[in-house]
Enzyme design. Structure first.
Site, PDB file in Angstrom:
ATOM      1  CB  SER A 161      22.717 -43.527 -13.414  1.00 25.73           C
ATOM      2  OG  SER A 161      23.742 -44.251 -12.742  1.00 25.73           O
ATOM      3  CB  ILE A 215      22.106 -41.649  -5.087  1.00 23.00           C
ATOM      4  CG1 ILE A 215      21.125 -42.663  -4.489  1.00 23.00           C
ATOM      5  CG2 ILE A 215      22.403 -40.547  -4.079  1.00 23.00           C
ATOM      6  CD1 ILE A 215      21.691 -43.468  -3.341  1.00 23.00           C
ATOM      7  CB  SER A 272      26.546 -48.648   2.300  1.00 20.96           C
ATOM      8  OG  SER A 272      25.585 -49.671   2.498  1.00 20.96           O
ATOM      9  CE1 TYR A 332      29.157 -50.403  -2.787  1.00 18.83           C
ATOM     10  CE2 TYR A 332      27.765 -50.979  -0.918  1.00 18.83           C
ATOM     11  CZ  TYR A 332      28.101 -50.116  -1.941  1.00 18.83           C
ATOM     12  OH  TYR A 332      27.379 -48.944  -2.111  1.00 18.83           O
ATOM     13  CE  LYS A 383      30.019 -47.666  -0.651  1.00 16.37           C
ATOM     14  NZ  LYS A 383      30.158 -46.337  -1.283  1.00 16.37           N
ATOM     15  CB  THR A 399      20.187 -47.018  -7.696  1.00 11.32           C
ATOM     16  OG1 THR A 399      20.953 -48.114  -7.144  1.00 11.32           O
ATOM     17  CG2 THR A 399      19.822 -46.038  -6.585  1.00 11.32           C
TER      18      THR A 399
END
Length: 317
Positions: free
Chosen positions: A50, A52, A175, A201, A205, A234
């Site tokens: 799903s 990207i 990100s 998160y 990254k 997304t």
């Protein structure tokens, strides 16, 4: 300092990370860069069912590449594989069910994979943003286990496989959110601090960017890169950041726009001519730190990250 970083980052994002930012940047793209066919080359895309990842896998399949989808949910992954085969006409789409938050499973997967397959390009796309602290069966914090340790184990285990092939590459979907974080190794699994899934998160990254830089120095035969896809509409963003999704709405990039630089780094000859270990946005290398943000890390801090990850990786091997 975090407030300053976040304010500067959000203003930058509104200019550069949105759909209009992509449209502006794309005026400088060289169209022929992605006019390539890649039959005989093998690509692994994690999280390829799903968002990207699926957009990336589909475009590679259209160009004749062999695609290995590494996914966690079998039903969703089988559906995506069928769609990619039908839409691209490429039958060389393989499915591997792997939970990247389980390092033992990742090790076992690579051991089996390298007995049967070759690999030219690894695309670390799968990501996780859990907003409440959650542990895996091994007692690992789930964001860290998926985004950092899982990427570390998969990549390091596949490096010997990649080094055997022509023009090997590793592309990690990081990100721009990492710009608000300085590398921190004191509490990698969020055991001693208040849990904020978005900041965890972003820290993961940042760790991916540091790993990319380190891998590039250690393995010069492979071209390593990481990138920011922009703010993309997304399923993951809709699920994990519903407020952000609602606020940005139509300003978010499409999945195809988010995948563009991933594809460029994975496919384009001009991308391989760039120095290894860089961070990219919209087909060009960009700084990994905001001005005056004090997010640079020392070699000792980076070495500590590697030591912790290697110890964990070997523990679960």
């Amino acid at each position: 300092m975090l407030l300053y970083r976040s304010a500067v980052w959000f203003a930058k994002g509104l200019r550069e990370y949105t759909k209009s930012g992509y449209e502006s940047a794309s005026k400088d793209f060289i169209p022929d860069d992605l006019e390539v066919q890649v039959p005989g080359r093998a690509f692994m895309v994690t999280g390829g069912n799903s968002g990207i990842g699926r957009a990336t896998a589909f475009e590679i399949a259209k160009r004749g590449g062999t695609v290995h989808l590494v996914c966690r949910d079998q039903n969703r992954a089988e559906g995506a594989r069928g769609e990619i085969i039908r839409e691209s006409g490429n039958q060389n789409i393989f499915l591997h069910i792997v939970d990247l938050s389980d390092p033992k499973t990742v090790w076992k997967f690579v051991e089996n994979f390298k007995q049967e397959h070759t690999l030219n390009v690894l695309i670390n796309n799968a990501g996780c943003m859990v907003n409440k602290r959650e542990l895996t069966e091994d007692g690992l914090e789930k964001n860290f286990a998926t985004n950092t340790l899982g990427v570390y184990v998969l990549t390091t285990a596949l490096i010997p496989v990649l080094e055997k092939e022509h023009d090997p590459r590793v592309v990690t979907v990081s990100s721009g959110g990492m710009l608000v974080q300085k590398l921190s190794t004191d509490d990698l699994q969020s055991e001693r601090t208040a849990f904020d899934g978005t900041m965890v998160y972003a820290q993961n990254k940042r760790q991916q960017v540091v790993l990319t830089e380190r891998w590039a120095r250690a393995h010069p035969a492979i071209h390593f890169s990481c990138m920011h896809p922009g703010w993309v509409d997304t399923p993951g963003v809709r699920l994990s950041m519903p407020g952000f999704h609602a606020r940005l709405g139509a300003r978010l990039r499409s999945e195809a726009q988010g995948a563009d630089t991933v594809l460029w780094l994975a496919l384009a000859p001009t991308a391989a001519a760039q120095p290894s270990g860089r961070f990219f946005q919209d087909r060009k290398p960009v700084p990994t730190h905001l001005p005056l943000a004090r997010t640079s890390s020392s070699p000792a801090e980076e070495e500590k990250l590697i030591e912790i990850l290697e110890e964990l990786a070997q523990r679960f091997k």
